[in-house]
Design a protein around this motif. Structure first.
Motif, mmCIF file in Angstrom:
data_model
loop_
_atom_site.group_PDB
_atom_site.id
_atom_site.type_symbol
_atom_site.label_atom_id
_atom_site.label_comp_id
_atom_site.label_asym_id
_atom_site.label_seq_id
_atom_site.Cartn_x
_atom_site.Cartn_y
_atom_site.Cartn_z
ATOM 1 N N ARG A 200 -7.766 -0.534 0.350
ATOM 2 C CA ARG A 200 -8.162 -1.919 0.071
ATOM 3 C C ARG A 200 -6.940 -2.811 -0.100
ATOM 4 O O ARG A 200 -6.936 -3.966 0.342
ATOM 5 C CB ARG A 200 -9.027 -1.957 -1.180
ATOM 6 N N ALA A 201 -5.923 -2.282 -0.728
ATOM 7 C CA ALA A 201 -4.701 -3.065 -0.924
ATOM 8 C C ALA A 201 -4.088 -3.463 0.414
ATOM 9 O O ALA A 201 -3.718 -4.622 0.629
ATOM 10 C CB ALA A 201 -3.688 -2.270 -1.755
ATOM 11 N N VAL A 202 -3.983 -2.493 1.328
ATOM 12 C CA VAL A 202 -3.388 -2.761 2.642
ATOM 13 C C VAL A 202 -4.244 -3.760 3.414
ATOM 14 O O VAL A 202 -3.727 -4.716 4.007
ATOM 15 C CB VAL A 202 -3.226 -1.444 3.437
ATOM 16 N N ALA A 203 -5.563 -3.562 3.417
ATOM 17 C CA ALA A 203 -6.451 -4.454 4.162
ATOM 18 C C ALA A 203 -6.361 -5.889 3.647
ATOM 19 O O ALA A 203 -6.272 -6.846 4.434
ATOM 20 C CB ALA A 203 -7.889 -3.952 4.084
ATOM 21 N N ALA B 213 0.859 5.822 -3.329
ATOM 22 C CA ALA B 213 1.385 4.792 -2.433
ATOM 23 C C ALA B 213 2.700 5.233 -1.811
ATOM 24 O O ALA B 213 2.951 5.000 -0.620
ATOM 25 C CB ALA B 213 1.569 3.483 -3.185
ATOM 26 N N LYS B 214 3.531 5.898 -2.603
ATOM 27 C CA LYS B 214 4.806 6.383 -2.083
ATOM 28 C C LYS B 214 4.579 7.414 -0.990
ATOM 29 O O LYS B 214 5.206 7.362 0.082
ATOM 30 C CB LYS B 214 5.630 6.990 -3.216
ATOM 31 N N CYS C 129 3.179 -3.992 0.938
ATOM 32 C CA CYS C 129 2.296 -3.781 -0.213
ATOM 33 C C CYS C 129 2.403 -2.343 -0.710
ATOM 34 O O CYS C 129 2.502 -2.095 -1.923
ATOM 35 C CB CYS C 129 0.855 -4.116 0.182
ATOM 36 N N LEU C 130 2.407 -1.380 0.221
ATOM 37 C CA LEU C 130 2.578 0.025 -0.180
ATOM 38 C C LEU C 130 3.932 0.236 -0.850
ATOM 39 O O LEU C 130 4.044 0.977 -1.843
ATOM 40 C CB LEU C 130 2.448 0.937 1.040
ATOM 41 N N VAL D 234 -1.631 -6.016 -3.893
ATOM 42 C CA VAL D 234 -1.369 -5.310 -5.149
ATOM 43 C C VAL D 234 -2.479 -5.590 -6.157
ATOM 44 O O VAL D 234 -2.948 -4.684 -6.867
ATOM 45 C CB VAL D 234 0.006 -5.734 -5.717
ATOM 46 N N ALA D 235 -2.933 -6.829 -6.211
ATOM 47 C CA ALA D 235 -4.032 -7.183 -7.120
ATOM 48 C C ALA D 235 -5.318 -6.463 -6.721
ATOM 49 O O ALA D 235 -6.083 -6.008 -7.585
ATOM 50 C CB ALA D 235 -4.245 -8.695 -7.105
#
Length: 499
Positions: free
Chosen positions: A63-66, A160-161, A148-149, A78-79
């Protein structure tokens, strides 16, 4: 497909070993039967649940990436990750994915399979990891999605890493679409944001020579619904190969290139000094400069003219170009009408041979001096080739014997050897026999850098194409237009789809 060997060096992103890029071996050509067998109805069935565990990122990351990509704001991504984690409170935390795969679909490529393929990918790996290139550009993913990642990893998110280090890309499209993606990923080298994700291919284009060269088949398979799972599995598990990238710089004494293709960008005034220093010459005030990168081939002459006509017809009448077979028939028709077969032998030489407008210079490996190479008078199309596949899986350079290689000063060709192969096509009948692999093309040179010096005369333009994107190159008689090709100092990374 045989390989020349394996290099036991890490890919730089923990995704597997780096294999030596494919050579020009007879087995390199991928037939239609091999494409169907490799990615169609036959082959080991892939379990959907196991595939998802392997390639789907944890919910908060995808979801963060999208969100970061669609809003072009990594902070928003990030939010979104924080919100997704809060919504999962009390649930078992998902662990890192082995090899997360993000897919980019070009719905305009080839036979227009893109919309159906996109729906199938949504079923297999969720909507968040599938992007439509008509909506999202690859550069947006590189600049915002990967950033973002990286930010989440810096904040201590181990998932994420791991995702950033092991992420892999799949491009569903033709050679031009793959080149678009590779060009955007190369920005990671320039900004020192390695590792660079390797790229796999679902072939949707007409020629699909990049897909053929790295074991992904030459066409979209008949049993494509089950094949999509195999493509994703190969993308997650396949070893990595290196691919040379070649920068092209065009210096025009005056004028502009009209209908500029995507593969070329006009150089901004601030970058002109850098080009002047690289080439050791000062550019006139009226001069125009363009830069681009190719991965498969660059050609000048009649084949580029045919490609130019095809592209214009497809834009004007898209209903005629509804798939690879229709596209190839249109190409054949243009070949017959644009002079490949019909130019009389008594016609002016300026209408037949490139030598009348073009001078060819090369630098050999480990050599800093330009050397002029004489152009055969009969050559009407000049091709600079990086891969061994050209023109929908043809092998025009041929399988050359060691004695011939030694005699000509050539070496066996690989797509990561820092060398380009230069060959010529003569009249249409010669080109037809070459493309049918009944004879070899006219071998001209093997080079580590190339320079074309072109001047107008009877011609006030010449047709050029890079990786299938053609344009009209204006020429004038009084001053030379220079087209120079040099190797990009870093490799693109490809996933070997042959398993």
């Amino acid at each position: 497909m045989e390989r020349a060997g394996e290099v036991s060096a890490a890919a730089g992103n923990g995704n597997g070993l780096v294999r030596r890029a494919p050579s020009t071996a007879p087995s390199a050509r991928v037939s239609i039967w091999e494409s169907v067998r490799a990615c169609g109805v036959w082959g080991k069935e892939v379990d959907k649940a196991e595939l998802r565990r392997q390639v789907v990122m944890p919910l908060h990351l995808r979801r963060a990436v999208a969100v970061a990509v669609t809003t072009k704001d990594e902070a928003a991504g990030v939010a979104a990750a924080s919100a997704a984690k809060e919504g999962q409170e009390g649930e078992k935390e998902e662990g890192p994915t082995v090899a997360p795969v993000v897919v980019f679909v070009n719905s305009r490529s080839g036979g227009r399979h893109g919309p159906e393929l996109k729906v199938r990918l949504h079923e297999l790996i969720t909507e968040e990891q599938v992007f439509d290139l008509s909506v999202v550009k690859p550069s947006d993913f590189v600049h915002y999605g990967l950033s973002c990642l990286e930010r989440l990893a810096d904040q201590g998110d181990n998932c994420a890493k791991a995702a950033r280090e092991n992420i892999r890309i799949v491009v569903a499209g033709g050679d031009g679409t793959v080149g678009w993606m590779l060009g955007c990923l190369s920005d990671l080298y320039k900004t020192k944001r390695e590792p660079v994700p390797p790229t796999g291919i679902i072939p949707l284009g007409t020629g699909n020579d990049l897909a053929r060269s790295f074991g992904w088949g030459g066409s979209f398979p008949f049993g494509w619904r089950s094949a999509v799972k195999r493509y994703l599995n190969k993308a997650a598990t396949g070893p990595i190969c290196r691919l040379d990238s070649w920068q092209t710089v065009i210096q025009m004494p005056e004028g502009e290139i009209q209908e500029l293709p995507y593969s070329l960008k006009k150089v901004e005034p601030a970058d002109r000094l850098e080009i002047s220093q690289e080439n050791g010459s000062e550019l006139p005030e009226k001069a125009s400069c363009y830069k681009g990168v190719f991965y498969n081939y660059l050609s000048i002459g009649m084949d580029a003219q045919v490609a130019y006509g095809f592209h214009h017809l497809r834009d004007e009448k898209p209903y005629l170009a509804q798939g690879p077979v229709a596209n190839k028939l249109i190409y054949a028709g243009y070949s017959c009408t644009q002079g490949w077969f019909c130019t009389p032998c008594t016609a002016s030489p300026q209408l037949r041979g490139l030598r009348n407008i073009l001078r060819l210079y090369i630098k050999k490996a480990n050599c800093s001096e330009w050397e002029q190479v004489q152009m055969p008078s009969s050559v009407r199309s000049l091709v600079v080739l990086n891969l061994y596949n050209y023109g929908s899986g043809r092998h025009p350079w041929g399988d050359l014997k060691p004695e011939y290689l030694e005699k000509r000063g050539f070496v066996e060709a690989h797509s990561d050897d820092g060398l380009l192969e230069i060959f010529g096509l003569k009249e249409g009948w010669h080109a037809s026999f070459v493309m049918a692999e009944l004879i070899k093309a006219k071998h001209i040179a093997q080079a580590a850098a190339i320079k074309f010096e072109m001047r107008g005369g009877e011609w006030n333009r010449v047709y050029v194409q890079m990786d299938g994107e053609p344009w009209k190159q204006p020429l004038i008689q009084e001053q030379s237009t220079i087209l120079e090709i040099n190797k990009v100092p870093y490799h693109s990374l490809m996933i070997n789809g042959e398993q």
